[in-house]
Motif scaffolding. Structure first.
Motif, short mmCIF file in Angstrom:
data_model
loop_
_atom_site.label_atom_id
_atom_site.label_comp_id
_atom_site.label_asym_id
_atom_site.label_seq_id
_atom_site.Cartn_x
_atom_site.Cartn_y
_atom_site.Cartn_z
N ILE A 198 0.84 -1.20 0.00
CA ILE A 198 0.00 0.00 0.00
C ILE A 198 0.88 1.25 0.00
CG2 ILE A 198 -1.60 1.30 1.45
CD1 ILE A 198 -2.67 -1.50 2.32
N GLN A 199 0.50 2.23 -0.84
CA GLN A 199 1.35 3.42 -0.98
C GLN A 199 0.85 4.62 -0.19
OE1 GLN A 199 2.76 4.20 -4.78
NE2 GLN A 199 2.94 2.06 -5.33
N ALA A 200 -0.42 4.61 0.14
CA ALA A 200 -0.95 5.72 0.94
C ALA A 200 -2.18 5.25 1.68
CB ALA A 200 -1.28 6.92 0.06
N ILE A 201 -2.42 5.87 2.85
CA ILE A 201 -3.61 5.52 3.63
C ILE A 201 -4.37 6.80 3.94
CG2 ILE A 201 -4.48 4.54 5.79
CD1 ILE A 201 -2.10 2.71 5.90
N LEU A 202 -5.68 6.74 3.75
CA LEU A 202 -6.54 7.85 4.11
C LEU A 202 -7.57 7.31 5.09
CD1 LEU A 202 -7.37 10.80 3.54
CD2 LEU A 202 -8.83 9.96 1.70
N MET A 203 -7.57 7.84 6.30
CA MET A 203 -8.45 7.29 7.33
C MET A 203 -9.39 8.35 7.88
SD MET A 203 -7.56 5.08 10.74
CE MET A 203 -6.97 6.23 11.94
N VAL A 204 -10.67 8.00 7.97
CA VAL A 204 -11.64 8.86 8.63
C VAL A 204 -11.76 8.37 10.07
CG1 VAL A 204 -14.12 9.30 8.83
CG2 VAL A 204 -12.99 9.46 6.61
N THR A 205 -11.72 9.29 11.00
CA THR A 205 -11.91 8.89 12.40
C THR A 205 -12.52 10.04 13.19
OG1 THR A 205 -10.80 8.11 14.39
CG2 THR A 205 -9.55 9.59 12.98
N HIS A 206 -13.18 9.69 14.29
CA HIS A 206 -13.61 10.76 15.18
C HIS A 206 -12.80 10.73 16.47
CE1 HIS A 206 -16.31 7.37 16.35
NE2 HIS A 206 -15.81 7.71 17.50
N ASN A 207 -11.82 9.85 16.46
CA ASN A 207 -10.98 9.70 17.64
C ASN A 207 -9.66 10.43 17.40
OD1 ASN A 207 -9.14 8.75 19.54
ND2 ASN A 207 -10.14 6.75 19.68
N ILE A 208 -9.52 11.57 18.07
CA ILE A 208 -8.39 12.44 17.76
C ILE A 208 -7.06 11.82 18.18
CG2 ILE A 208 -7.33 14.65 18.45
CD1 ILE A 208 -10.16 15.83 18.14
N GLU A 209 -7.07 11.14 19.32
CA GLU A 209 -5.83 10.48 19.75
C GLU A 209 -5.38 9.45 18.74
OE1 GLU A 209 -5.36 9.05 23.68
OE2 GLU A 209 -6.83 10.46 24.47
N GLU A 210 -6.36 8.70 18.23
CA GLU A 210 -6.05 7.68 17.23
C GLU A 210 -5.39 8.32 16.00
OE1 GLU A 210 -9.04 4.53 16.26
OE2 GLU A 210 -9.20 5.63 14.38
N ALA A 211 -5.93 9.47 15.60
CA ALA A 211 -5.38 10.16 14.43
C ALA A 211 -3.93 10.56 14.69
CB ALA A 211 -6.24 11.37 14.10
N ILE A 212 -3.69 11.11 15.90
CA ILE A 212 -2.33 11.58 16.19
C ILE A 212 -1.36 10.40 16.32
CG2 ILE A 212 -0.92 12.85 17.86
CD1 ILE A 212 -3.47 14.47 18.45
N LEU A 213 -1.90 9.30 16.84
CA LEU A 213 -1.08 8.09 17.00
C LEU A 213 -0.59 7.57 15.66
CD1 LEU A 213 -0.40 6.66 19.61
CD2 LEU A 213 -2.39 5.19 19.29
N MET A 214 -1.41 7.69 14.61
CA MET A 214 -1.11 6.99 13.38
C MET A 214 -0.68 7.87 12.21
SD MET A 214 -4.33 4.34 13.65
CE MET A 214 -3.77 3.02 12.59
N ALA A 215 -1.21 9.09 12.13
CA ALA A 215 -1.13 9.82 10.86
C ALA A 215 0.16 10.65 10.73
CB ALA A 215 -2.33 10.74 10.72
N ASP A 216 0.48 10.96 9.48
CA ASP A 216 1.54 11.91 9.19
C ASP A 216 0.96 13.32 9.11
OD1 ASP A 216 3.38 9.81 8.88
OD2 ASP A 216 2.60 9.47 6.85
N ARG A 217 -0.34 13.35 8.81
CA ARG A 217 -0.98 14.66 8.61
C ARG A 217 -2.44 14.49 8.97
NH1 ARG A 217 -2.49 17.20 3.35
NH2 ARG A 217 -1.71 15.28 2.43
N ILE A 218 -2.97 15.50 9.67
CA ILE A 218 -4.39 15.45 10.03
C ILE A 218 -5.11 16.57 9.31
CG2 ILE A 218 -6.06 15.76 11.90
CD1 ILE A 218 -4.13 14.39 13.75
N VAL A 219 -6.16 16.21 8.62
CA VAL A 219 -6.97 17.21 7.92
C VAL A 219 -8.24 17.39 8.75
CG1 VAL A 219 -8.27 17.72 5.83
CG2 VAL A 219 -6.04 16.56 5.69
N VAL A 220 -8.44 18.62 9.24
CA VAL A 220 -9.59 18.89 10.10
C VAL A 220 -10.70 19.49 9.26
CG1 VAL A 220 -10.43 20.14 12.11
CG2 VAL A 220 -8.08 19.28 12.06
N MET A 221 -11.88 18.92 9.38
CA MET A 221 -13.02 19.43 8.60
C MET A 221 -14.03 20.09 9.52
SD MET A 221 -13.53 16.46 5.74
CE MET A 221 -14.71 17.43 4.80
N GLY A 222 -14.74 21.07 8.98
CA GLY A 222 -15.81 21.73 9.71
C GLY A 222 -17.12 21.48 8.99
#
Lengths: 433, 575
Positions: A198-222
């Motif tokens: 796999i060359q890239a991962i895009l993950m939707v989550t509502h768990n902010i800690e999980e996002a910080i634990l895993m991601a290189d970049r977090i995109v915040v939506m409103g």
């Protein structure tokens, strides 16, 4: 020509340009996301976070080609995407396994759809099941497995097709805490060791800690409409630890971005039907939940970190944010750089007796243009009694499909504040003498 | 314990829509065309000679089963195509679903004479009767299966659909691994329901005879009728015994194994405490022959199907973009709709012309007939409620009773009421008001089981907590009935009563006019009018009576039952 294109976009696997997605037509149009620009590079793990209803799942489905866009362009490897993206796959929140197929058949089905010969697909499926650590369970049915094991089958099936882009739609949120943690660790190990293609991962989550634990970049939506409000790069080294102060600082930062700041009163409240200006949907919240939040806030001397509040009330972000929004609407609290601040009315409410609370609530709820409008309509009526459908029809132009829900919330709040009463059998709102 | 799920699929539509008017108009036109054809029907139709020899019984049983199988296969194909079209095409849905809703509330049996007469014109007599019986059974079986399949199609979890899309399933793979398995259990339960409904209509079709026109078909129904006609008790007993045997055998060797097999298609991720069991299925799944069949025939067949070029997946996948609707297709649509509308209007016009030839006397007769039949239906429903509510609650709340009574009730309920009708006549016809009493009895037999099974289900669903609460409050038994039991089973009573009243109206066609022992008996009622009109060849009256009956039943359904159903759903549903 093609080589030139692919060279130009060597690092850009995916690019969204001014993507807008709207449902319905003309006046009743509901805009799910507006003008989203996003790039996803090879080797990158990106997380989408935001309050519920901000369109993050819609965005994921647009990337995979399951949803079409209303306007804008989706470029994959620099080429416009039409239809289902053959290089992408999704792991779903509810696993989306076929209950009537065994574990092995569930993995094989992805290969079968791609017309891989039977012998080869069996071999590949068995190997993948082994990779995710489920050997021995090949002939089990999904209902015999635990949630964590089911999601492993989901991952094995997703990897069976050798995708370049792996999309994850809240893949851990239906699992118990420990299984989720274990599965996250296993995924990160595979990903960081590059042991999966796999060359890239895009993950939707509502768990902010999980996002910080895993991601290189977090995109915040409103939300209203769904859009990107911030992009935050996470440069912490793996493995990351929740207790690290840098990690905690990042959590605060992302919470601040997600919660936003309390806007001016005029913007927050919206306007009554028939009046010019933006309309606002009421958050689907019980006022008792808000009361609980205010009491907690008052115990903390009127100021508490959003993130800590969520932890203490054991509320997920998706559940916490609507309560905060209700508090902002009623003027009981404000949000400032990730902190909740109790306002003087909120303080008064938290300290008041049950009877006094009713009075305070009544006054605050009447601030809301929609409820004030309902109340005044009832006052003006000779019998102080108006059919629900009257309000429905008036509100429908502004709220479309959400009208029924809005009216339900408005009636619930109005009843709790004892402003007016409602008879479900005759579907009439009326003032009690 | 077998579960019963009788639930009429009631859409959330207002009482009457313009669409309904259009559909009724279409039915009027169709019926008119039938009646028009019927003008030329032969005036004497010879029936079959029915042998009462026990040796003939297996053959008659096979004939009856053959008709059922033919009609069922037709229904299955119809439901798959119709349900699929309605689920996947928005435009089709707006027409197909309301149409289905009307079709399932019309008393189908009232169409039998029109269908029979018109078929005898175009087809050889005995073939026409066969086909009419099959069409009739089809019309009694297809609707609920179609609804079930449609509902399954529309309730497939979104993520499973998306998984099928993201893994680029071909339409065959999607159908065979997602859609059909997902629909299987609902389709199966509804098939069982359809079969029990089908027997009712088959028996009616097999014994139908008016005046010089004998439409009977060789089968179990006509055997029973002939036996009763000749007051041949041994033959009656044998006939009923073989009917029960056939139904029990089908249950044991077809339906239960199928239900046990289909358990793997359930979507719930939790293991069920008591999976459905079938001894025959257990034997089959261990059988060498079946395994060989699976390996040698079924799997190669599936492979072959998947290799059919139309199902071949193109390696380069390009899903078509949304194409704006071209002008031409909408034009053709308008033209088709126009032709359709004109045909219907013409049909309605001709119907009106034909109906206007009816004398005022006939209309008043029709009014009185409808009122009389309505009274009978009401009485039979009331009697049915009087006994089924207490008994159903008793069975539903008491495990011991349930274990004891459920199997007996199921077998008794499985005997189609129409098969017993000739026997009923034999017993009651000589008494005062004999036909009236047997008519009500037939309606009762056709109606009561739906009510009973629903009440049982409702009573079994009363939460334990509430029952304990009434115990703790020391409510008197009357208060307990009023505050807990009745409100709790009310939605189930309504659901059962809707189906039951449909059954009762249907029964009126065979119940109110009979030829028995060379004598004709008739009572006042719309069913009798339809039969007499068929016998006399009075097509205007036949058409008027059939239409009036259909209209009245649809009206009562929409105005009375649907409202009651909504009330039950809103106020008394336990969630």
């Amino acid at each position: 020509m093609t080589t030139a294109v692919s060279l130009n976009h060597a690092d850009n696997l995916l690019q969204l340009q001014n993507v807008t997605k709207a449902y319905g037509r003309a006046a009743k149009q509901f805009i799910a996301i507006r003008d989203v620009n996003l790039k996803l590079r090879r080797g990158e793990f990106v997380c989408l976070v935001g309050p519920s209803g901000c369109g993050k799942s819609t965005l994921l489905r647009i990337v995979t080609g399951l949803n079409t866009v209303t306007s804008g362009a989706v470029l994959y490897r620099g080429l416009p995407l039409h239809g289902v993206n053959p290089y992408a796959t999704i792991v779903f929140q509810t696993f989306a396994l076929f209950p009537w197929l065994t574990v092995q058949k569930n993995v094989e089905i992805a290969l079968k759809a791609r017309r891989v010969p039977p012998a080869e697909r069996t071999a590949r499926a068995v190997k993948l099941i082994d990779t995710v650590g489920l050997n021995g369970f090949e002939s089990a049915y999904p209902r015999e497995l635990s949630g964590g094991m089911r999601q492993k089958v989901g991952f094995a099936r997703a990897m069976a097709v050798g995708p370049e882009l792996l999309c994850l739609d809240e893949p851990f949120s239906a699992l118990d805490v420990l299984s989720a943690e274990a599965l996250r660790g296993e995924l990160m190990e595979l990903w960081l060791n590059k042991s999966i293609p796999i060359q890239a991962i895009l993950m939707v989550t509502h768990n902010i800690e999980e996002a910080i634990l895993m991601a290189d970049r977090i995109v915040v939506m409103g939300k209203n409409p769904g859009r990107i409000v911030a992009e935050i790069a996470i440069t912490l080294r793996h493995p990351r630890h929740r207790k690290d102060s840098a990690f905690q600082a990042m959590v605060d930062r992302v919470y601040t971005a997600v919660a936003g700041e309390t806007k001016s009163e005029k913007e927050t409240l919206g306007t009554a039907p028939g009046k010019p200006g933006e309309k606002r949907m009421l958050p689907d919240v019980r006022l008792e939940a808000l009361a609980g939040l205010l009491e907690r806030l008052s115990e903390e001397n009127g100021r508490l970190d959003l993130y800590r509040m969520g932890g203490e009330l054991t509320l997920e972000l998706d559940d916490l944010l609507p309560i905060v929004e209700a508090g902002e609407l009623l003027g009981f609290l404000t949000v400032q750089s990730g902190d909740l601040l109790l306002s003087p009315p909120g303080q008064a409410y938290a300290e008041a007796s049950i009877l006094a609370r009713k009075e305070i609530i009544a006054g605050r709820v009447l601030r809301l243009p929609v409820i004030a409008w309902i109340y005044e309509t009832l006052l003006r009526d000779d019998n102080k009694r108006v059919d629900r459908h009257y309000f429905y029809d008036k509100l429908q132009d502004d709220f479309g499909d959400l009208t029924e829900k809005l009216l339900d919330i408005a009636i619930r709040w109005g009843r709790q504040a004892e402003l007016f009463a409602y008879n479900g059998d005759t579907s009439e709102l009326f003032l009690e003498s | 314990m077998r579960q019963f799920r009788f639930s009429p699929a009631l859409p959330k539509t207002p009482a009457f829509t313009p669409g309904d008017g259009l559909i009724l108009l279409g039915i009027v036109t169709l019926l008119y065309a039938g009646a028009r054809l019927a003008f030329n029907a032969p005036s004497i139709i010879a029936g079959p000679d029915i042998s009462l020899s026990p040796l003939a019984l297996p053959w008659y049983a096979l004939f009856s089963i053959g008709r059922m199988v033919a009609a069922y296969l037709l229904s299955l194909l119809f439901s798959l195509f119709y349900g699929y079209a309605a689920a996947r095409n928005r435009t089709a849905r707006t027409v197909l679903m309301p149409l289905l809703d009307v079709l399932q509330s019309v008393p189908i049996l009232s169409f039998l004479p029109v269908v029979l007469l018109s078929f005898t014109v175009i087809l050889p007599e005995n073939f026409a009767a066969e086909l009419a019986a099959i069409v009739l059974i089809f019309t009694s079986q297809a609707w609920n299966m179609t609804f079930s399949f449609y509902q399954s199609m529309t309730t497939i979890p979104n993520e499973l659909r998306e998984a099928a899309a993201i893994y680029r399933f071909s339409s065959w793979l999607r159908f065979s691994t997602l859609e059909l398995p997902f629909a299987a259990i609902g389709l199966l339960w509804n098939s069982m329901m359809s079969w029990s409904g089908g027997w009712f209509f088959l028996m009616a079709a097999e014994i139908f005879r008016v005046g010089a026109r004998d439409f009977r078909l060789p089968g179990l129904g006509s055997y029973l009728q002939t036996a009763a006609n000749e007051a041949n008790l041994p033959a009656i007993v044998m006939g009923i015994a073989s009917l029960v045997l056939v139904i029990v055998l089908l249950d044991q060797f077809v339906w239960r194994p199928l239900i046990a097999w289909a358990d793997k298609f359930k979507v719930e991720m939790a293991e069920s405490g008591e999976p459905p069991a079938s001894w025959f299925f257990d034997i089959l799944s261990r059988s060498w022959l079946v395994e060989q069949f699976r390996l040698r025939i079924w799997q190669p067949f599936r492979k072959w199907i998947e290799g059919v070029p139309g199902n071949r997946l193109r390696e380069k996948v390009s899903v078509p973009k949304a194409v704006p609707r071209s002008g031409r297709s909408s034009w053709t649509r308008i033209v088709f709709a126009g032709i359709f509308a004109i045909a219907m209007l013409y049909g309605a016009y001709r119907t009106a012309v034909l109906l206007l030839t009816l004398p005022a006397l006939a209309w008043s007769q029709l009014g009185i007939g409808l009122a009389a039949t309505f009274a009978r239906v009401t009485v039979s429903l009331l009697i049915a409620m009087l006994w089924t509510i207490p008994v159903g609650v008793l069975i539903g709340t008491n495990r011991r009773f349930a274990k004891l009574l459920q199997p007996i009730v199921q077998i008794v309920a499985a005997i189609p009421a129409t098969a017993l009708f000739p026997v009923l006549l034999l017993a009651l016809l000589q008494t005062a008001y004999g036909l009236n009493i047997s008519a009500i009895a037939l309606m009762l037999m056709g109606a009561q089981w739906y009510l009973l099974f629903n009440v049982i289900a409702g009573a079994a669903a009363i939460p334990q907590d509430l029952r304990h609460t009434t115990d703790l409050l020391r409510l008197s038994s009357w208060d307990r009935w009023r505050t807990l039991t009745l409100p709790a089973v009310f939605p189930y009573i309504v659901t059962g009563a809707i189906t039951a009243s449909g059954g009762a109206w249907n029964a009126s066609i065979v119940a109110e006019y009979v030829e028995f022992g060379r004598q004709t008996y008739a009572t006042t009622g719309v069913g009798a009018l339809i039969a007499q009109a068929t016998g006399r060849g009075d097509h205007a009256l036949l058409l008027a009576a059939t239409l009036a009956l259909a209209a009245v039943v649809v009206f009562i359904n929409r105005v009375f039952w649907l409202r009651l159903y909504r009330l039950a759903e809103d106020r008394y549903r336990m969630e």
